[in-house]
Design a protein around this motif. Structure first.
Motif, short mmCIF file in Angstrom:
data_model
loop_
_atom_site.label_atom_id
_atom_site.label_comp_id
_atom_site.label_asym_id
_atom_site.label_seq_id
_atom_site.Cartn_x
_atom_site.Cartn_y
_atom_site.Cartn_z
N THR A 202 0.80 -1.47 -0.15
CA THR A 202 -0.24 0.07 -0.06
C THR A 202 0.82 1.24 0.03
O THR A 202 2.05 1.28 0.22
CB THR A 202 -0.95 -0.01 1.32
N ALA A 203 0.26 2.35 -0.31
CA ALA A 203 1.07 3.63 -0.17
C ALA A 203 1.97 3.89 1.26
O ALA A 203 2.88 4.24 1.31
CB ALA A 203 0.17 4.95 -0.32
N ASP A 204 1.08 3.37 2.29
CA ASP A 204 1.62 3.58 3.52
C ASP A 204 2.84 2.64 3.68
O ASP A 204 3.56 3.18 4.37
CB ASP A 204 0.25 3.20 4.76
N GLU A 205 2.63 1.39 3.61
CA GLU A 205 3.59 0.56 3.55
C GLU A 205 4.85 1.06 2.71
O GLU A 205 6.10 1.02 3.24
CB GLU A 205 3.20 -0.86 3.06
N ALA A 206 4.64 1.49 1.67
CA ALA A 206 5.74 2.28 0.66
C ALA A 206 6.43 3.37 1.60
O ALA A 206 7.57 3.61 1.25
CB ALA A 206 5.28 2.45 -0.53
N LYS A 207 5.60 4.15 2.19
CA LYS A 207 6.10 5.24 2.77
C LYS A 207 7.01 4.69 3.82
O LYS A 207 8.46 5.33 4.08
CB LYS A 207 5.05 6.32 3.37
#
Length: 156
Positions: A59-64
């Motif tokens: 997800t975007a949060d995991e990638a962040k």
């Protein structure tokens, strides 16, 4: 006023080992008053890498969080090269690359994982430089994020 090393310690984060080159390049190079840091990946403290395509596997949060991990890897290289985060005067430039699906468009959000940490360490002015955040068709070893940066050294 606290130092960059003290602000980093206050974050409670652990550094991975400084990565060794995986090709013909230097992880970091001092040229005049600048420290150039080559593209770094998502190395964790155990030496393994975070892998996966953003928008498909992450997800975007995991990638962040993966981008923050790249920043930690870069900090390990900075310490190995110049001895201390206190030797850095300012962040000059960050180039963040995100391996993502074609429809993913939140590359700047992802790279904020690194940029926000740099800001916390060196402050809102000196910890934020110019930046690009771009999408890539692939990255080495199927890592989701690669980041390179330019820093200005103190007293050089």
């Amino acid at each position: 006023m606290s130092t960059p090393e003290e602000r980093f310690a206050a974050l409670g984060l652990d550094l991975p080992p400084a990565p060794k080159p995986m090709g013909v390049y230097k992880p970091a190079l001092i040229e005049g008053p600048y420290l150039y840091v080559s593209g770094h990946g998502t190395m964790k403290t155990d030496g393994s890498m975070i892998v996966g395509k953003v928008g498909q596997d992450l997800t975007a949060d995991e990638a962040k969080l993966a981008a923050r991990q790249v920043g930690l890897s870069m900090l390990a290289t900075i310490r190995a090269t110049v001895g201390s985060l206190d030797r850095i005067h300012r962040v000059v430039k960050v180039l963040g690359m995100v391996w993502a699906t074609p429809e993913f468009d939140r590359h700047p959000f992802v790279i904020n994982g690194c940029s926000e940490m740099f800001s916390a360490i060196w402050g809102e002015d000196l910890g934020v430089g110019v930046r690009s955040a771009v999408g890539m068709g692939s990255l080495p070893g199927n890592i989701p994020v690669e980041i390179e940066a330019l820093f200005r050294l103190k007293d050089v």
